[in-house]
Design a protein around this motif. Structure first.
Motif, PDB file in Angstrom:
ATOM      1  N   MET A 278     111.413  -5.783  17.976  1.00 49.39           N
ATOM      2  CA  MET A 278     110.899  -5.037  19.124  1.00 49.39           C
ATOM      3  C   MET A 278     109.332  -5.114  18.827  1.00 49.39           C
ATOM      4  N   LEU A 279     108.611  -5.196  19.745  1.00 46.66           N
ATOM      5  CA  LEU A 279     107.162  -5.355  19.811  1.00 46.66           C
ATOM      6  C   LEU A 279     106.511  -4.030  19.719  1.00 46.66           C
ATOM      7  N   PHE A 280     105.200  -3.897  19.156  1.00 43.34           N
ATOM      8  CA  PHE A 280     104.732  -2.666  19.216  1.00 43.34           C
ATOM      9  C   PHE A 280     103.202  -2.886  19.144  1.00 43.34           C
ATOM     10  N   ALA A 281     102.326  -2.178  20.058  1.00 42.07           N
ATOM     11  CA  ALA A 281     100.997  -2.047  19.836  1.00 42.07           C
ATOM     12  C   ALA A 281     100.299  -1.098  19.202  1.00 42.07           C
ATOM     13  N   LEU A 282      99.550  -1.514  18.173  1.00 39.79           N
ATOM     14  CA  LEU A 282      98.792  -0.659  17.193  1.00 39.79           C
ATOM     15  C   LEU A 282      97.327  -0.537  17.844  1.00 39.79           C
ATOM     16  N   LEU A 283      96.882   0.626  18.100  1.00 35.62           N
ATOM     17  CA  LEU A 283      95.805   0.920  18.673  1.00 35.62           C
ATOM     18  C   LEU A 283      95.115   1.883  17.934  1.00 35.62           C
ATOM     19  N   CYS A 284      94.032   1.106  17.103  1.00 36.38           N
ATOM     20  CA  CYS A 284      93.438   1.741  16.025  1.00 36.38           C
ATOM     21  C   CYS A 284      91.688   2.158  16.266  1.00 36.38           C
ATOM     22  N   LYS A 285      91.477   3.344  16.253  1.00 33.10           N
ATOM     23  CA  LYS A 285      90.190   3.584  16.744  1.00 33.10           C
ATOM     24  C   LYS A 285      89.528   4.098  15.301  1.00 33.10           C
ATOM     25  N   ASP A 286      88.317   3.342  15.191  1.00 38.58           N
ATOM     26  CA  ASP A 286      87.674   3.688  13.774  1.00 38.58           C
ATOM     27  C   ASP A 286      86.884   5.015  13.803  1.00 38.58           C
ATOM     28  N   LYS A 287      86.562   5.509  12.746  1.00 38.65           N
ATOM     29  CA  LYS A 287      85.733   6.763  12.678  1.00 38.65           C
ATOM     30  C   LYS A 287      84.438   6.543  12.976  1.00 38.65           C
ATOM     31  N   PRO A 288      83.568   7.455  13.666  1.00 38.08           N
ATOM     32  CA  PRO A 288      82.309   7.261  13.880  1.00 38.08           C
ATOM     33  C   PRO A 288      81.297   6.843  12.754  1.00 38.08           C
ATOM     34  N   GLY A 289      80.433   5.917  13.008  1.00 38.83           N
ATOM     35  CA  GLY A 289      79.501   5.544  11.842  1.00 38.83           C
ATOM     36  C   GLY A 289      80.144   4.733  10.722  1.00 38.83           C
ATOM     37  N   SER A 290      81.312   4.013  11.051  1.00 40.65           N
ATOM     38  CA  SER A 290      81.776   3.419  10.002  1.00 40.65           C
ATOM     39  C   SER A 290      82.049   1.743  10.048  1.00 40.65           C
ATOM     40  N   LEU A 291      80.896   1.241  10.669  1.00 38.02           N
ATOM     41  CA  LEU A 291      80.767  -0.111  10.749  1.00 38.02           C
ATOM     42  C   LEU A 291      80.754  -0.723   9.473  1.00 38.02           C
ATOM     43  N   GLU A 292      79.715  -0.109   8.319  1.00 39.57           N
ATOM     44  CA  GLU A 292      79.726  -0.989   7.104  1.00 39.57           C
ATOM     45  C   GLU A 292      80.975  -0.834   6.437  1.00 39.57           C
ATOM     46  N   LEU A 293      81.806   0.017   6.511  1.00 36.53           N
ATOM     47  CA  LEU A 293      83.128   0.177   5.560  1.00 36.53           C
ATOM     48  C   LEU A 293      84.054  -0.637   6.365  1.00 36.53           C
ATOM     49  N   ARG A 294      83.987  -0.978   7.764  1.00 36.52           N
ATOM     50  CA  ARG A 294      84.786  -2.021   8.318  1.00 36.52           C
ATOM     51  C   ARG A 294      84.341  -3.501   7.776  1.00 36.52           C
ATOM     52  N   MET A 295      83.208  -3.682   7.479  1.00 42.49           N
ATOM     53  CA  MET A 295      82.605  -5.007   7.163  1.00 42.49           C
ATOM     54  C   MET A 295      82.855  -5.260   5.675  1.00 42.49           C
ATOM     55  N   GLN A 296      82.949  -4.115   4.942  1.00 39.34           N
ATOM     56  CA  GLN A 296      83.186  -4.213   3.424  1.00 39.34           C
ATOM     57  C   GLN A 296      84.721  -4.514   3.073  1.00 39.34           C
TER      58      GLN A 296
END
Length: 97
Positions: free
Chosen positions: A1-19
């Protein structure tokens, strides 16, 4: 079965995302090689910057899909404010089986 994972970042977390991006990409590569990842990519804010993720994964059930999301280095790093797991029916433009 397929599932969509919709993940919302915490505000101000772009640096953590890139790291955390290199181990995240490595994790998704492993899911892809195992046949569990059908598609994935970042969600973008109005300025075109990443603010979340959308993944379509194959799993036996919702609990299995949630386990895949929890194994993501982004989730382990605390990047996501929310993760929504929804069943998904790929109706249009699905790849041939």
């Amino acid at each position: 079965m397929l599932f969509a994972l919709l993940c919302k970042d915490k505000p101000g977390s772009l640096e953590l995302r890139m790291q955390t991006r290199p181990p995240h990409v490595e994790y998704l590569t492993g899911l892809n090689e195992a046949g569990k990842l059908k598609m994935a990519g970042p969600l973008l804010d109005d300025d075109g910057k990443p603010c979340g993720s959308l993944l379509i994964v194959e799993a036996d059930d919702k609990a299995g899909a949630r386990a895949l999301s929890e194994g993501d280095p982004y989730a382990k790093a605390g990047l996501f404010e929310t993760v929504e797991v929804r069943g998904f029916n790929w109706t249009f433009n699905a790849p041939a089986s």
